[in-house]
Enzyme design. Sequence first.
Site, PDB file in Angstrom:
ATOM      1  N   HIS A  54      74.616  18.448  -9.272  1.00  0.00           N
ATOM      2  CA  HIS A  54      75.799  18.960  -8.626  1.00  0.00           C
ATOM      3  C   HIS A  54      75.701  18.907  -7.081  1.00  0.00           C
ATOM      4  O   HIS A  54      76.414  19.049  -5.988  1.00  0.00           O
ATOM      5  CB  HIS A  54      76.047  20.778  -9.248  1.00  0.00           C
ATOM      6  N   ASP A 100      74.352  27.086 -11.937  1.00  0.00           N
ATOM      7  CA  ASP A 100      74.545  27.469 -10.596  1.00  0.00           C
ATOM      8  C   ASP A 100      76.145  26.139 -10.579  1.00  0.00           C
ATOM      9  O   ASP A 100      76.246  25.710  -8.702  1.00  0.00           O
ATOM     10  CB  ASP A 100      73.062  26.723  -9.850  1.00  0.00           C
ATOM     11  N   ASP A 115      67.347  21.780  -8.678  1.00  0.00           N
ATOM     12  CA  ASP A 115      67.912  20.727  -8.490  1.00  0.00           C
ATOM     13  C   ASP A 115      66.538  19.499  -8.249  1.00  0.00           C
ATOM     14  O   ASP A 115      65.566  19.564  -7.913  1.00  0.00           O
ATOM     15  CB  ASP A 115      68.532  21.086  -7.735  1.00  0.00           C
ATOM     16  N   HIS A 169      64.692  26.879 -11.543  1.00  0.00           N
ATOM     17  CA  HIS A 169      66.319  26.055 -11.194  1.00  0.00           C
ATOM     18  C   HIS A 169      65.824  24.877 -10.307  1.00  0.00           C
ATOM     19  O   HIS A 169      65.085  25.186  -9.697  1.00  0.00           O
ATOM     20  CB  HIS A 169      67.342  27.264 -11.003  1.00  0.00           C
TER      21      HIS A 169
HETATM   22 ZN   LIG Z   1      71.289  23.843  -8.484  1.00  0.00          ZN
END
Ligand SMILES: [Zn+2]
Length: 909
Positions: A350, A124, A14, A12
């Site tokens: 996010h 997420d 970010d 994942h």
């Molecule tokens: Zn995230």
Amino acid sequence: MKKQAHVISHSHWDREWYLPYEKHHMLEVEFMDKLLDTLERDPEFKSFHLDGQTIMLDDYLQVRPERRGLVEKLVREKRLYIGPWYILQDEWLTGSESNLRNLETGMREAKEYGNVSRVGYFPDSFGNMGQAPQILLDAGIDCAAFGRGVKPTGFNNEVSDGADFASRYSEMFWESPDGSRILGVLFANWYSNGIEIPTDPGEAEKYWEKKLADAMKFASTDHLLFMNGCDHQPVQTDLTDALKTAAKLYPEIDFVHSDFTGYMECLKQELKEDLAVIKGELRSQETDGWYTLANTASSRIYLKQRNARCEALFTRAAEPLAAMAHDRGMEYPHHLFDYGWKTLMQNHPHDSICGCSVDEVHREMEARFEKAEQVALHIIGECLAWFSAHVDTGKYNTGEGAVPFLVINPTGFYKSEVTKFDLIVKKYPFQGSSVAACLEQARQEELPAYRIVDSEGNEVMGSVELLPYAFGYDLPKDRFRNAYFGRSVRVTLETAGQEPFSVKSYCLVPVTENEAERKPVKAESLFTSEYVMENEWLSCRINENGTVDITHKPSGRIYREAVMLEDTRDIGNEYIYFKPVGEAPVLSGNSEAVLARTEDKPYRAAVQAKVTMEIPVSADERLEQEIHDLVEFRHRKAGSSVRTLPMTVTVTYILERAGKGLKVEVAFDNQALDHRLRMLVGTGLDTPWHYADSIFEVAKRSNSVSEYWENPCNAQHQQLFVNVHEEQAGMTVANHGLNEYEILPGDAQTGKIIALTLHRGVREMGDWGDFPTPQAQCLGKQHKEFALFPHGAGEDLMRSYEEAYAYSSSLWGVRSEMQDASIPDGFTFLKYSTDTLLWTALKVQEETGDVIFRAFNASEKEGELALETKRRLYRSNVLGEKKEYLEQGKIPVRGYGIFTAGLEKKDGE
Ligand SMILES: [Zn+2]
């Protein structure tokens, strides 16, 4: 059947979060290098899921352009899975169209790279939008995987009746309010339940014993999902060996290095009949309420305001303007939109739009907003210039000195409001003259007084203010730039119901001497007593404490002390609001306000109320220590500082003659730390439900919480408005970029209270460590805007929703020349009528050149839409792809349905 362990490798990623963007980016380059090497070196390392977003590849190839060929080959061979999203957005804090553009861009880009991963991937997201199943299904995606929003209860826990947001299995059906249903998979043991699989048999046995049991607790079939990765997790290069070890240890289980396509196909073959059907929004309704992370809606509100402005500029100005101009011959700038949207969407991940990162991240976001806004304003400027040059104004035979201009409504809503813009009326170009001579001429110029007339020659309500001379310049398309001194006027104009997608001309006419005595248009003040403003619909009395009593004249309902400020301490973090236990809020209703009339025009009146609240300067010194020691917010003992400071908040109430709502502007200079400021709107209504504008949905939400909910705060997300209503009357509160509200129970007098968060300042990021974020205190000057639209019974409710949507966008004014031209005055691109649909988009589809019109049904009942067009009309999916031709006339749209129409391009377009 033999159980299958599906191990899906992923990370994942970010883009920016606890590190600034470039630091995460540099790590991503390293990560991708290793991933590509692993895929090349080890043919048994079958595939890697690249987190559902295509931007990771863009970011990588920006630094490693020489590896594009290899990347594309791996995507084509289905060893790298990317998409369907462009970025992993926050679904609540990005608008309806932004959520779709994210999908559209991601699917297009993934296809260009070689293959689209067709699983709606929300690993997420801080909760999930209710219309995700409808959107995905319409785009040809019938399954989704997500990490939050539903409570997994496992085998041993009873799932009680009515527990709509709990599932005993990690697999379930997820249904949108319109009935669209997809297969949903919850990461019941999180998306790291197959992380770092040991190769050593001894360790592997211990590992798998627990992991297998955990997965089996929630799995409804023999297919067990293991997510081999986590946030920014490096690729496990010895995974092949680890899976071989596992296979030897558990011969009864089939370990496969899997991917989502394969896993979902297996699941679909064996789905149980008693799978739960989870309906609509997944907001963790059945949890204790602490980790819903809903307060990210009020973290760094300045970002939300910027985003709301940019989204409005793209979807409710630039795109429809360009589509309207394109219909009349202007080229549609697809390339600019693509670039502008991507720049804007880079702020939508996010951790970005949620305002829950470190300060560097959010500083970079401000620059991106700046860029995106400039792109939108450039396109808008080009469109305005196009109309300026092509709309017929020949009918204004009003003699010398007359200045025609256009007012354009690019939105899908009727606009009745006061609009304001500057028009240049005289230029003294430097070319062929000296600057000094131009200056002298501009100084000497005596502009006449002007009145405003419409195309029928009727005088229009408004005013024209003469501005002092100023420098300006033109940028001709075929010549060198042209600088000048110019004279401008500021036109303030009332529009009464300007049609959607329409261009209307007006003219500034010099007031001649014999006219000077003429009677102006009906010009009564809206003030009926010192601080009472009144129009056809509302009577608004500003009280001594700065609150307002609003009487909605059609329904007779009175909203007393409707706007009150509330200030409380916040010792939480960017994710979660937490008030020191036992502390009472400071309310503005207890202070006396300084009132003043600030505008008194027949078309608009305003009263300013200055309220000073004495509030603590910050939390006390314990907070710093508790943050340092990583004490979870819930266990903090910090209270408020005993030192206080006076915070003066200026609340300006604006009532327009033509407007059904009361506009409110709030300004303050925030110098206090660790606090939250809200506006409390008492509705006097007592209802179990309220309605929040969300993604292609006006979501019906409960005013109360589930029995499991422990958090004293039940803040929620909204897009453009929130509404509370009974059968006979109600209140819609619209906003500009204020995404957080809470419905408070209130008492017999106040009824349910709509609390709108205006400011929230905290000192740390929160989550997994000590990350100071001084800029999350949002110090300095703040400006917030919202509007109250009381409404009556029946259809009035839907009209108030339209008003709230119309409030989120502007009219545009541009000067024109006196000219005979091809576009008739009063040009309306597209007339449409509807009962319960709200418009969201008008744009040109790049692949087809067709015009796309989109709206959604805000009601649970079937709605109707009629589009008046000479073009051939078809039903499209959300990606703008043609589905079926439609007959002219009324089109039924199912309750909660998203409806996209294609208008086929004309010959030669
Ligand atoms: Zn995230």
